[in-house]
Write a protein that holds these residues in place. Structure first.
Motif, PDB file in Angstrom:
ATOM      1  N   SER A  62      19.359 104.052  76.185  1.00 61.96           N
ATOM      2  CA  SER A  62      18.620 103.075  75.230  1.00 61.96           C
ATOM      3  C   SER A  62      19.457 101.617  75.144  1.00 61.96           C
ATOM      4  O   SER A  62      20.528 101.665  75.242  1.00 61.96           O
ATOM      5  CB  SER A  62      18.339 103.689  74.208  1.00 61.96           C
ATOM      6  OG  SER A  62      19.534 104.028  73.502  1.00 61.96           O
ATOM      7  N   SER A  63      18.813 100.480  75.096  1.00 60.35           N
ATOM      8  CA  SER A  63      19.443  99.308  74.926  1.00 60.35           C
ATOM      9  C   SER A  63      18.738  98.617  73.717  1.00 60.35           C
ATOM     10  O   SER A  63      17.561  98.814  73.498  1.00 60.35           O
ATOM     11  CB  SER A  63      19.323  98.372  76.155  1.00 60.35           C
ATOM     12  OG  SER A  63      18.028  98.144  76.526  1.00 60.35           O
ATOM     13  N   VAL A  64      19.472  97.776  72.970  1.00 59.18           N
ATOM     14  CA  VAL A  64      18.904  97.181  71.956  1.00 59.18           C
ATOM     15  C   VAL A  64      19.737  95.741  72.076  1.00 59.18           C
ATOM     16  O   VAL A  64      20.988  95.463  72.090  1.00 59.18           O
ATOM     17  CB  VAL A  64      19.296  97.805  70.475  1.00 59.18           C
ATOM     18  CG1 VAL A  64      19.189  96.933  69.257  1.00 59.18           C
ATOM     19  CG2 VAL A  64      18.748  99.141  70.252  1.00 59.18           C
ATOM     20  N   LYS A  65      18.840  94.736  71.613  1.00 61.85           N
ATOM     21  CA  LYS A  65      19.205  93.335  71.776  1.00 61.85           C
ATOM     22  C   LYS A  65      19.163  92.795  70.369  1.00 61.85           C
ATOM     23  O   LYS A  65      18.154  93.065  69.463  1.00 61.85           O
ATOM     24  CB  LYS A  65      18.384  92.406  72.664  1.00 61.85           C
ATOM     25  CG  LYS A  65      18.656  91.028  72.679  1.00 61.85           C
ATOM     26  CD  LYS A  65      18.118  90.312  73.775  1.00 61.85           C
ATOM     27  CE  LYS A  65      18.615  90.401  75.080  1.00 61.85           C
ATOM     28  NZ  LYS A  65      18.176  89.427  76.040  1.00 61.85           N
ATOM     29  N   ASN A  66      20.321  92.412  69.666  1.00 60.67           N
ATOM     30  CA  ASN A  66      20.260  91.800  68.431  1.00 60.67           C
ATOM     31  C   ASN A  66      19.931  90.537  68.250  1.00 60.67           C
ATOM     32  O   ASN A  66      19.820  89.675  69.262  1.00 60.67           O
ATOM     33  CB  ASN A  66      21.661  92.116  67.841  1.00 60.67           C
ATOM     34  CG  ASN A  66      22.805  91.508  68.177  1.00 60.67           C
ATOM     35  OD1 ASN A  66      22.643  90.573  68.911  1.00 60.67           O
ATOM     36  ND2 ASN A  66      24.038  91.854  68.219  1.00 60.67           N
ATOM     37  N   ASP A  69      21.438  87.756  70.431  1.00 66.17           N
ATOM     38  CA  ASP A  69      21.105  87.778  71.837  1.00 66.17           C
ATOM     39  C   ASP A  69      22.332  88.703  72.478  1.00 66.17           C
ATOM     40  O   ASP A  69      22.602  88.615  73.702  1.00 66.17           O
ATOM     41  CB  ASP A  69      20.990  86.392  72.484  1.00 66.17           C
ATOM     42  CG  ASP A  69      20.226  86.349  73.658  1.00 66.17           C
ATOM     43  OD1 ASP A  69      19.180  87.387  73.896  1.00 66.17           O
ATOM     44  OD2 ASP A  69      20.264  85.661  74.755  1.00 66.17           O
ATOM     45  N   GLU A  70      22.863  89.623  71.828  1.00 60.61           N
ATOM     46  CA  GLU A  70      23.727  90.647  72.327  1.00 60.61           C
ATOM     47  C   GLU A  70      23.264  91.850  72.686  1.00 60.61           C
ATOM     48  O   GLU A  70      22.336  92.322  71.733  1.00 60.61           O
ATOM     49  CB  GLU A  70      25.148  90.567  71.298  1.00 60.61           C
ATOM     50  CG  GLU A  70      25.720  89.610  71.136  1.00 60.61           C
ATOM     51  CD  GLU A  70      26.899  89.751  69.789  1.00 60.61           C
ATOM     52  OE1 GLU A  70      27.781  88.907  69.738  1.00 60.61           O
ATOM     53  OE2 GLU A  70      26.502  90.652  68.849  1.00 60.61           O
ATOM     54  N   THR A  71      23.216  92.374  73.855  1.00 66.23           N
ATOM     55  CA  THR A  71      22.758  93.713  73.883  1.00 66.23           C
ATOM     56  C   THR A  71      23.814  94.825  74.043  1.00 66.23           C
ATOM     57  O   THR A  71      24.755  94.737  74.653  1.00 66.23           O
ATOM     58  CB  THR A  71      22.164  93.572  75.399  1.00 66.23           C
ATOM     59  OG1 THR A  71      21.138  92.485  75.576  1.00 66.23           O
ATOM     60  CG2 THR A  71      21.479  95.050  75.811  1.00 66.23           C
ATOM     61  N   SER A  72      23.357  95.937  73.238  1.00 65.04           N
ATOM     62  CA  SER A  72      24.302  97.164  73.372  1.00 65.04           C
ATOM     63  C   SER A  72      23.537  98.239  73.994  1.00 65.04           C
ATOM     64  O   SER A  72      22.147  98.359  73.933  1.00 65.04           O
ATOM     65  CB  SER A  72      24.617  97.585  71.995  1.00 65.04           C
ATOM     66  OG  SER A  72      23.469  97.938  71.237  1.00 65.04           O
ATOM     67  N   VAL A  73      24.305  98.924  74.849  1.00 67.66           N
ATOM     68  CA  VAL A  73      23.514  99.945  75.896  1.00 67.66           C
ATOM     69  C   VAL A  73      24.244 101.216  75.562  1.00 67.66           C
ATOM     70  O   VAL A  73      25.469 101.359  75.428  1.00 67.66           O
ATOM     71  CB  VAL A  73      23.614  99.861  77.440  1.00 67.66           C
ATOM     72  CG1 VAL A  73      23.134 100.884  78.036  1.00 67.66           C
ATOM     73  CG2 VAL A  73      22.844  98.444  77.680  1.00 67.66           C
TER      74      VAL A  73
END
Length: 183
Positions: A62-66, A69-73
């Protein structure tokens, strides 16, 4: 015919005949047809009447972009499964009675649990790399056209994966778990 094809044929007791079709897969899958929680397994080779049999790894990422504009995977591992779309009911097969019991009596939970043995045949001598794992076996339907009963079933991998090796005696696999220093 490749060396691995020749080796697979010898392991499975198939006579060598260079005019016949080659074994395509060098990955063998067996189910413990006794569905025994403890004790020795009764390995049943899967693949008869099946042209394509692949373990789907089903990676869970799963990935989330805050708002910056940072993405955490996040890598949550795998949810492997194996679908056998063709399994013709043959009362002589060791797996048949258990599949019949699960589907006709609508069994759930531990009544559907057994082990899978995966053997990688990628060398010509010695013990072969292998893995066992707990699995849940669930028939998806039963019936089919005139002439036979098809019981397609799914295998869901349920953990407790163990790496080891397999040797064969008269086409029967014998699994030996690797020691901690071997893995």
């Amino acid at each position: 015919m490749t060396v691995c094809s020749i080796n697979c044929r010898l392991l499975l007791g198939i006579p060598l005949n260079f005019e016949r079709s080659r074994i395509i897969s060098h990955l063998l899958h067996y189910l413990d047809s006794a569905f025994s929680a403890a004790g020795s397994a009764s390995w049943f080779l899967l693949g008869k009447d099946i042209e394509d049999m692949s373990v789907e790894l089903n990676p869970d990422i799963s990935s989330v972009k805050n708002v910056l504009d940072e993405t955490s995977v996040e890598d949550n591992g795998y949810e492997p499964s194996l679908d056998l779309d063709t399994f013709y009911a043959n009362p002589g097969d060791a797996l048949y009675e258990k599949l019949k019991d699960i589907m006709m009596n609508r069994k759930t939970g531990d009544a559907c649990k057994t082990k899978i043995l995966e053997v990688m045949v990628d060398k010509t001598t010695g013990a072969y790399d292998a893995w066992t794992e707990d699995v849940i076996v669930k028939p998806q339907s039963y019936g089919g056209p005139q002439g036979g009963v098809n019981i397609p079933f799914n295998i869901t991998f349920a953990g407790n994966r163990t790496q080891g090796s397999v040797t064969f005696a008269d086409t029967v696999p014998s699994f030996t778990a690797a020691s901690d220093s071997d893995t």
